[in-house]
Design a protein around this motif. Structure first.
Motif, PDB file in Angstrom:
ATOM      1  N   LEU A  94       0.500 -17.350  19.493  1.00  8.54           N
ATOM      2  CA  LEU A  94      -0.253 -16.231  20.111  1.00  8.54           C
ATOM      3  C   LEU A  94       1.005 -15.209  20.872  1.00  8.54           C
ATOM      4  CD1 LEU A  94      -2.578 -14.950  21.741  1.00  8.54           C
ATOM      5  CD2 LEU A  94      -2.136 -16.773  23.443  1.00  8.54           C
ATOM      6  N   LEU A  95       2.263 -15.966  21.420  1.00  2.55           N
ATOM      7  CA  LEU A  95       3.238 -15.265  21.811  1.00  2.55           C
ATOM      8  C   LEU A  95       3.735 -14.289  20.816  1.00  2.55           C
ATOM      9  CD1 LEU A  95       5.471 -14.693  23.946  1.00  2.55           C
ATOM     10  CD2 LEU A  95       6.724 -16.616  22.884  1.00  2.55           C
ATOM     11  N   GLU A  96       3.909 -14.603  19.506  1.00  5.25           N
ATOM     12  CA  GLU A  96       4.363 -13.634  18.649  1.00  5.25           C
ATOM     13  C   GLU A  96       3.353 -12.391  18.405  1.00  5.25           C
ATOM     14  OE1 GLU A  96       7.419 -13.492  17.334  1.00  5.25           O
ATOM     15  OE2 GLU A  96       7.968 -15.284  18.414  1.00  5.25           O
ATOM     16  N   ALA A  97       2.171 -12.584  18.622  1.00  2.00           N
ATOM     17  CA  ALA A  97       1.143 -11.728  18.243  1.00  2.00           C
ATOM     18  C   ALA A  97       1.135 -10.729  19.581  1.00  2.00           C
ATOM     19  CB  ALA A  97      -0.183 -12.203  18.116  1.00  2.00           C
ATOM     20  N   MET A 134       5.720  -4.506  20.851  1.00  2.00           N
ATOM     21  CA  MET A 134       6.586  -3.712  20.009  1.00  2.00           C
ATOM     22  C   MET A 134       5.954  -2.532  19.259  1.00  2.00           C
ATOM     23  SD  MET A 134       9.619  -5.144  20.549  1.00  2.00           S
ATOM     24  CE  MET A 134      10.475  -4.182  19.456  1.00  2.00           C
ATOM     25  N   ALA A 135       4.779  -2.435  18.917  1.00  2.00           N
ATOM     26  CA  ALA A 135       4.245  -1.386  18.222  1.00  2.00           C
ATOM     27  C   ALA A 135       4.236  -0.192  19.418  1.00  2.00           C
ATOM     28  CB  ALA A 135       2.743  -1.537  17.778  1.00  2.00           C
ATOM     29  N   THR A 148      -3.334  -8.369  24.717  1.00  2.00           N
ATOM     30  CA  THR A 148      -2.556  -8.575  26.048  1.00  2.00           C
ATOM     31  C   THR A 148      -3.767  -8.819  26.920  1.00  2.00           C
ATOM     32  OG1 THR A 148      -0.751  -7.516  25.189  1.00  2.00           O
ATOM     33  CG2 THR A 148      -0.819  -7.977  27.612  1.00  2.00           C
ATOM     34  N   TYR A 149      -4.573  -7.817  27.060  1.00  2.00           N
ATOM     35  CA  TYR A 149      -5.746  -7.668  28.016  1.00  2.00           C
ATOM     36  C   TYR A 149      -6.490  -9.132  27.829  1.00  2.00           C
ATOM     37  CZ  TYR A 149      -9.907  -6.437  30.622  1.00  2.00           C
ATOM     38  OH  TYR A 149     -10.947  -6.070  31.635  1.00  2.00           O
ATOM     39  N   ARG A 150      -6.719  -9.630  26.696  1.00  2.00           N
ATOM     40  CA  ARG A 150      -7.324 -10.985  26.631  1.00  2.00           C
ATOM     41  C   ARG A 150      -6.745 -12.159  27.190  1.00  2.00           C
ATOM     42  NH1 ARG A 150      -9.221  -8.788  21.412  1.00  2.00           N
ATOM     43  NH2 ARG A 150      -7.854  -9.932  20.219  1.00  2.00           N
ATOM     44  N   VAL A 151      -5.386 -11.907  27.056  1.00  2.00           N
ATOM     45  CA  VAL A 151      -4.548 -13.131  27.308  1.00  2.00           C
ATOM     46  C   VAL A 151      -4.585 -13.098  28.958  1.00  2.00           C
ATOM     47  CG1 VAL A 151      -2.075 -13.871  27.534  1.00  2.00           C
ATOM     48  CG2 VAL A 151      -2.887 -13.445  25.322  1.00  2.00           C
ATOM     49  N   ILE A 152      -4.566 -11.974  29.378  1.00  2.00           N
ATOM     50  CA  ILE A 152      -4.508 -11.948  30.767  1.00  2.00           C
ATOM     51  C   ILE A 152      -5.981 -12.367  31.676  1.00  2.00           C
ATOM     52  CG2 ILE A 152      -4.825 -10.399  32.850  1.00  2.00           C
ATOM     53  CD1 ILE A 152      -2.981  -8.375  31.397  1.00  2.00           C
ATOM     54  N   LEU A 153      -6.949 -12.170  30.917  1.00  2.00           N
ATOM     55  CA  LEU A 153      -8.390 -12.589  31.347  1.00  2.00           C
ATOM     56  C   LEU A 153      -8.447 -14.055  31.269  1.00  2.00           C
ATOM     57  CD1 LEU A 153     -10.828 -10.014  29.728  1.00  2.00           C
ATOM     58  CD2 LEU A 153     -10.225 -10.281  32.289  1.00  2.00           C
TER      59      LEU A 153
END
Length: 425
Positions: free
Chosen positions: A303-306, A312-313, A336-341
């Motif tokens: 997940l970190l790499e994703a 990076m994009a 990133t937003y889903r990871v935050i939620l």
């Protein structure tokens, strides 16, 4: 004889009438039994169950209580009798549908540190005016202008960690979030003031969750002294701003320029309390969220790499980071937003909200007495498998459907300039 007959008739009539009302009253009392207090334990006198709460993982404390007593139970913490509510329906009852029966409140020990004039201790016009001022300082238009400065602070923090030394992540995140909070409140503040505010706020923050005691040398007593020094520092900053007559659009500027419909302005004490209140509301919660996000990403390297690829994009689109991050780019980070939620759900940064019943309230057959604290427990809601399947598994994809719904809704209402969608899981 006729008079006697009339008197007898009247007596019989009144007797029948009184008997009828007595019967109806008794029947009503039988059919509607008085609501009783929720099950639970009030702990030791005065101390209640405060020591149990702070001597273990709060998640364990609340989960154990819920398993034993159900989704509504009583307790006594931080010097207050409390009713804890552990379901989304109950939280909605207190915070939305019947919010008028409850007022925002905190234990007196915490209110003394933040300041009694802070907006979240009030209701009515005063609260509404202050909320609009705070919301205005955090509006998208205002934040857009702050993005370059916030990006610069984040890059500076990252560079300070790059020499390989060990850092305390939470402490570093608190430093970063405090700097951003100071920026949004004061704009570009003199470094001397920043250091003084940071030093004394740190002392106050350290004693905030400690056992309330006025004994010299205790964390809480040190926090009270630091709070007085913060008042003096803020008074100096306010005085300077008034003398320079600057019409800044930061939060302090909005406080200083405010006048209600009667021409009333905010006092310096009211301004100071609300500045501390905003810092309090923003710093620890933001720092905690950032720390947990890093922890969860560290635990899932794939997940970190994703997430890194997504970031990076954006960096490459900005000429390798030579151009500043744009507002539109911050709104286009779906993973990133889903990871935050999911981090906010898993960590439950805010365990519960404080409210106080302004009258006796009945909820699901239980009595919530007037003056008792009422606390919806978000942590238990977020970790309930009925609300989130496999709640102890970190899975950002659970919010993917939510994002798609929000995007469709946003597309349908794109003509609405100030639209903000709220997605419920």
């Amino acid at each position: 004889m006729e008079v006697a007959s009339i008197l007898i008739y009247i007596c019989l009539f009144l007797s029948s009438l009184l008997s009828y009302f007595f019967f109806i009253k008794k029947k009503t009392r039988i059919s509607k039994p008085k609501a009783k207090l929720p099950p639970g334990s009030m702990g030791w006198p005065y101390v209640g169950e405060t020591l149990q709460l702070y001597s273990q993982d709060p998640n364990v404390f609340f989960t154990t209580k819920q398993l034993r007593y159900g989704e509504i139970f009583k307790t006594h913490i931080l010097g207050c009798p409390c009713v804890m509510l552990c379901s989304p329906e109950a939280a909605r009852f207190v915070l939305v549908t019947h919010a008028h029966l409850f007022k925002p409140t905190y234990p007196k020990s915490k209110e003394r540190l933040i300041g009694p004039s802070a907006l979240f201790f009030h209701q009515g016009e005063y609260h509404n005016h202050l909320r609009k001022l705070v919301q205005g300082s955090l509006s998208p238009d205002t934040i857009r202008k702050l993005i370059p400065d916030i990006e610069s602070m984040a890059i500076s923090a990252l560079e300070s960690w790059a020499d390989g030394h060990v850092i305390n992540t939470f402490h570093e995140m608190k430093k970063l979030s405090f700097q951003v909070g100071i920026l949004s409140i004061f704009g570009l503040l003199d470094s001397n003031y920043r250091e003084k505010l940071n030093e004394n706020y740190h002392i106050m923050d350290k004693g905030y969750n400690s056992f309330p005691s006025n004994i010299p040398g205790t964390p809480y007593q040190k926090a009270l002294l630091a709070r007085k020094r913060l008042d003096q520092i803020l008074g100096e900053i306010i005085c300077e701003r008034k003398e320079k007559r600057l019409l800044e659009k930061d939060l302090l500027g909005r406080f200083l320029n405010f006048k209600d419909e009667n021409g009333q302005i905010l006092t310096e004490d009211q301004i100071a309390d609300n500045i501390i209140g905003v810092l309090f509301a923003a710093q620890d919660t933001t720092a905690s969220a950032l720390t947990w996000i890093l922890k969860y990403l560290h635990d899932d390297q794939k997940l970190l790499e994703a997430v890194k690829a997504e970031q990076m994009a954006i960096c490459e689109a900005n000429n390798g980071g030579k151009k500043s991050l744009r507002w539109t780019q911050t709104r286009n980070m779906p993973l990133t937003y889903r990871v935050i939620l999911e981090s906010l759900r898993m960590a439950s940064i805010i365990s519960f909200a404080f409210r106080e019943s302004i009258i006796d309230v009945e909820y699901k057959g239980y009595l919530i007495p007037k003056g008792w604290k009422v606390m919806p427990v978000f942590r238990n809601i977020h970790h309930n498998p009925e609300n989130f399947p496999d709640p102890h598994i970190f899975d950002p994809s659970r919010f993917e459907v939510c994002q798609k719904k929000k995007k469709r809704r946003s597309n349908r209402l794109s003509h609405a300039h100030n639209y903000t969608g709220v997605c419920k899981p």
